[in-house]
Scaffold this active site. Structure first.
Site, PDB file in Angstrom:
ATOM      1  N   CYS A  76       0.826  -1.215   0.000  1.00  0.00           N
ATOM      2  CA  CYS A  76       0.000   0.000   0.000  1.00  0.00           C
ATOM      3  C   CYS A  76       0.867   1.274   0.000  1.00  0.00           C
ATOM      4  O   CYS A  76       1.543   1.544  -0.978  1.00  0.00           O
ATOM      5  CB  CYS A  76      -1.001  -0.013   1.141  1.00  0.00           C
ATOM      6  N   HIS A 174      -3.846  -4.863  -0.138  1.00  0.00           N
ATOM      7  CA  HIS A 174      -3.404  -5.411   1.148  1.00  0.00           C
ATOM      8  C   HIS A 174      -3.508  -6.938   1.142  1.00  0.00           C
ATOM      9  O   HIS A 174      -4.587  -7.464   1.382  1.00  0.00           O
ATOM     10  CB  HIS A 174      -4.269  -4.853   2.283  1.00  0.00           C
ATOM     11  N   GLU A 176      -2.515  -8.926   3.363  1.00  0.00           N
ATOM     12  CA  GLU A 176      -2.848  -9.368   4.729  1.00  0.00           C
ATOM     13  C   GLU A 176      -4.327  -9.195   5.045  1.00  0.00           C
ATOM     14  O   GLU A 176      -4.809  -9.688   6.055  1.00  0.00           O
ATOM     15  CB  GLU A 176      -1.964  -8.630   5.744  1.00  0.00           C
TER      16      GLU A 176
END
Lengths: 192, 251
Positions: A76, A174, A176
């Site tokens: 990001c 993202h 994650e």
């Protein structure tokens, strides 16, 4: 040791959890030596570009990150800071990737927030993942397409979803926060 | 293409998930962490946790619950309820929340929106707005609908956008809990007024209600609670339906 670079108040816990869940130990640190000696670096971040770069250069982290030779993954804002410049706060960034970061036009809904699909060009990081897979994005600025773009997403215009150059990797989305397929990307990186 | 988000909302009271009709008559529907994990596995795009006891009873949102949630789920989630300072917001983000949502605290102290968005980023700041339609106007209400304000919805949404809100979560008290469909006209008005993402909430009872709100307004997400908790509609079923109806969703 895998090191997650700490440089602002963003949600680093999710990245740390993801790495741990994948069976790897990691350390969250802003210590220069620790970062320099890392076996791999994850450079995450949400926040604002100019204050982030200011913090990195004050700590001398900018030079360390730029000259790092082992695999590094930006996420990001991390991706954006690895580019040449960013329109956010007119910031000179790390100049790892040969592209510029611009703001999405004012007439669109910004931030670009939610799940969007990618078109994979030629990526090591994405491994066996297929084009059309959705990942989670939240950002108001984007990196323009360049030779180092290895996956593209569209939000009214195409932009770099993934950038790769030598030992440097970065995703605008993202991983994650992108459920199982996002974790697959982190796994690919950790296994490099 | 950016997908429309399907967002289950978990109202938390005393650490348990609850959902009532028009915010009253609460019924216990389970452990938030277990429920969150189930929704994620079913394909929820995001989750919202609102500690509804927090504002009414001055109880702070449980940081430990956020940590537990963060350990168990790998999709974004928002936490709201009882956040009244920059410190509260930061603590929740550090504990693992992706976004925090402000409601009555933002009305009492609008500069809080600016403070938080400048410190941790606009994308982390969701402004939850509860609205009631009265005498042909839409007014903002607070404290789970028990307090009326003189603030017009159309003014408030533009104010919060200017102050740095990253997203608006709009709940129409008129439709909330009724299962008669989203309040399309109010949602449409808001989503045409601002350039930040708007999430529609309140009134979803059938799959076609989601189709209506996505086709007729510019919202980027639809939020619901009871239809998912009581399994009257499952998330995979809803997403398959929307996909067939040509609405872009993540499958």
């Amino acid at each position: 040791m895998i090191v997650i670079v700490k440089y602002n108040g963003g949600n680093i816990a999710s990245v740390e959890n993801a790495v741990n869940k994948l069976g790897y130990e990691c350390k969250v640190s802003d210590d220069l030596k620790t970062i320099q000696n890392a076996s791999k670096i994850i450079f995450p971040g949400v926040g604002e570009a100019s204050s982030a770069m200011k913090y990195l250069s004050e700590k001398g982290m900018d030079v360390v990150l730029k000259n790092y030779k082992k695999p590094m993954l930006g996420i990001c804002l991390g991706l954006q800071l690895m580019c040449e410049t960013s329109e956010e706060g007119n910031t000179v960034c790390l100049k790892i990737f040969n592209t510029k970061v611009k703001r999405f036009p004012e007439n669109e809904i910004v931030p670009h927030m939610g799940w969007n699909s990618i078109e994979i060009l030629n990526s090591t990081l994405l491994g066996n993942l297929k084009s059309k897979t959705d990942f989670y994005y939240v950002h108001s600025y984007f990196a323009e397409i360049c030779d180092e773009t290895t996956a593209i997403s569209f939000y009214n215009q195409p932009f770099s979803a993934v950038l790769e150059k030598d030992n440097f990797y970065a995703t605008q989305f993202h991983p994650e926060k992108s459920a199982d397929l996002g974790y697959q990307i982190l796994k690919n990186f950790l296994e490099l | 293409m950016l997908k429309k988000r399907i967002i289950p909302c978990l109202d938390i009271k005393d650490g348990k998930t609850v959902k009532g009709t028009q915010f009253l008559d609460l019924k216990d529907v389970g452990d938030p962490v277990v429920l969150a994990k189930k929704y994620m596995e079913q394909g929820a795009d995001e989750l919202v946790f609102l500690d509804i006891s927090a504002t009414l009873e001055k109880r702070k949102t449980l940081i430990s619950l956020v940590r537990k949630i963060n350990k168990e789920i790998s999709i974004p989630f928002t936490v709201g309820g009882g956040i009244s300072s920059l410190e509260d917001a930061k603590n929740l983000i550090i504990a693992g929340a992706d976004k925090i949502s402000l409601n009555s605290a933002a009305i009492q102290n609008p500069t809080l929106i600016k403070e938080i968005s400048e410190e941790i980023g606009s994308q982390c700041v969701v402004i939850a707005i509860d609205v009631k339609n009265m005498d042909g106007n839409s007014f903002v209400v607070t404290h789970s609908g028990t307090n009326k304000t003189e603030i017009l919805l159309k003014d408030w949404v533009q104010t919060v956008e200017k102050l740095g809100a990253g997203e608006i979560l709009l709940t129409s008290m008129h439709s909330d809990g009724t299962k008669n469909g989203f309040d399309i006209s109010t949602i449409k008005m808001v989503s045409n007024l601002v350039k930040i993402p708007v999430i529609a909430s309140g009134g979803a009872g059938e799959m076609k209600h989601f189709k209506e709100v996505f086709n007729q307004t510019n919202v980027t997400g639809g939020l619901a609670a009871s239809i998912f908790h009581y399994e009257s509609i499952s998330i995979p079923e809803l997403k398959n339906y929307l996909n067939q109806e040509q609405i872009p969703v993540r499958l």
